[in-house]
Design an enzyme around this catalytic site. Structure first.
Site, PDB file in Angstrom:
ATOM      1  N   ASP A   1     -15.865  -3.668  -0.306  1.00  0.00           N
ATOM      2  CA  ASP A   1     -15.358  -3.301   1.014  1.00  0.00           C
ATOM      3  C   ASP A   1     -16.549  -3.099   1.934  1.00  0.00           C
ATOM      4  OD1 ASP A   1     -12.887  -3.303  -0.249  1.00  0.00           O
ATOM      5  OD2 ASP A   1     -12.951  -1.157  -0.644  1.00  0.00           O
TER       6      ASP A   1
ATOM      7  N   ASP B   1       0.861  -1.185   0.000  1.00  0.00           N
ATOM      8  CA  ASP B   1       0.000   0.000   0.000  1.00  0.00           C
ATOM      9  C   ASP B   1       0.897   1.234   0.000  1.00  0.00           C
ATOM     10  OD1 ASP B   1      -1.944  -1.897   0.319  1.00  0.00           O
ATOM     11  OD2 ASP B   1      -2.775  -1.088   2.173  1.00  0.00           O
TER      12      ASP B   1
END
Length: 248
Positions: free
Chosen positions: A137, A17
Site C-alpha cells: 500500500d 470491505d
C-alpha cells in the site's frame, strides 16, 4: 474487437470491505470516511451471482486494530461457495493467519506484518506459498502500514526483501487513488512489474470500463488481476460488463 478479445484476460476481484458488521467503502483508506452498503453477506452473494470468480474480502476493523468481524467473515465465505476468497485485514500472527485459512480463504493478504515483522512474514511465505500475498500500500514510493495510518518503509527496499523471501504475489494499492474513482496508477504498476516476475494484483482508483481495459493491457507485463470496489457499488458499471471488458 477480435484483437482485443485475443489478449490475455484480467482477473477481477470485487471488494467487500467490512466494518462494524456492515459492507462499506472508504475514501483513500481513511477511518471515518465509510459509506455503508448494507449486509456483507448480501454484497458477496450479489457478486458471486453476477459471475465473480474471486472476492477480495477485507476486515477493516482488524486492519485498524479495533476488534474484528471473524464470525461475519466466516458467514460470507460459507455463503459464497465456489468463489475464491482473498482475505485481508489484521493478519499479523499465526493465530489470525491460520484462522483465515481455516474458515476457507483461498489466499491471505499480509499488510502491516510484512513490514513490521519481516522474519515472520518470510517464514509464512515459505510455509504457505501461493496462499500468501503481500499487500503493498503506497503513497508515492513510501509504504503505508497499520490501516494506512503510519509509514512502513521504502517500497523498493521492501519489495527486494520480499523477492528474496519468495513471495508468490503482490497486491499493489496507490492509497491516494483508493475509493477516489480517479483511475488506477498505471505508472506505479509498470514500475512494480518491472522489478518482479511474480504476478501483481492492482487495487485502487478504478472508475470506468476504460480503466479495466487499460489494466488488461498490462496483463502481458505481469498484472494478473484488479480489485474493483466503489465503482461497482456506485453503479458506474455492472460486474458482468466489467468481466466482459476483462476478457471473461
Amino acid at each position: 474487437m477480435s484483437e482485443f478479445n485475443n489478449r490475455p484476460r484480467l482477473v477481477l476481484l470485487p471488494a467487500v470491505d467490512v466494518a462494524d458488521g456492515k459492507a462499506v467503502r472508504l475514501t483513500q483508506g481513511a477511518a471515518g470516511s465509510e459509506t455503508s452498503y448494507g449486509d456483507p453477506v448480501d454484497a458477496a452473494a450479489e457478486w458471486a451471482d453476477a459471475g465473480a470468480e474471486w472476492i477480495h474480502l477485507v476486515d477493516l476493523d482488524a486492519a485498524f486494530g479495533r476488534g474484528d468481524n471473524r464470525g461475519l467473515l466466516k458467514r460470507v465465505i460459507r455463503q459464497t461457495k465456489g468463489v475464491k476468497i482473498e482475505l485481508s485485514g489484521g493478519i499479523r500472527d499465526d493465530d489470525s493467519l491460520e484462522h483465515a485459512l481455516e474458515i476457507g480463504a483461498t489466499r491471505v493478504n499480509l499488510g502491516t506484518a510484512a513490514l513490521e515483522n519481516p522474519e515472520w512474514a518470510s517464514h509464512v511465505i515459505g510455509q504457505y506459498g501461493e496462499a500468501i500475498a503481500v499487500g503493498l500500500d503506497v503513497r508515492g514510493t513510501t509504504l503505508a502500514a497499520r490501516g494506512w495510518t503510519r509509514e512502513g518503509g521504502d517500497l523498493w527496499q521492501v519489495l527486494e526483501r520480499l523477492e528474496e523471501a519468495g513471495c508468490a504475489r503482490y497486491v499493489v494499492t496507490d492509497v491516494t487513488k483508493d475509493g477516489a474513482l480517479k483511475g488506477p496508477n498505471l505508472d506505479l504498476l509498470r514500475q512494480v512489474v518491472e522489478r518482479t516476475e511474480r504476478p501483481v494484483v492492482a487495487s485502487g482508483g478504478i472508475a470506468s470500463l476504460d480503466d479495466i481495459a487499460a489494466l488488461r493491457e498490462l496483463v502481458s507485463l505481469g498484472v494478473e488481476g484488479a480489485i474493483v470496489g466503489k465503482a461497482l457499488y456506485s453503479g458506474a458499471f455492472t460486474l458482468p460488463e466489467a468481466l466482459d471488458v476483462a476478457g471473461h
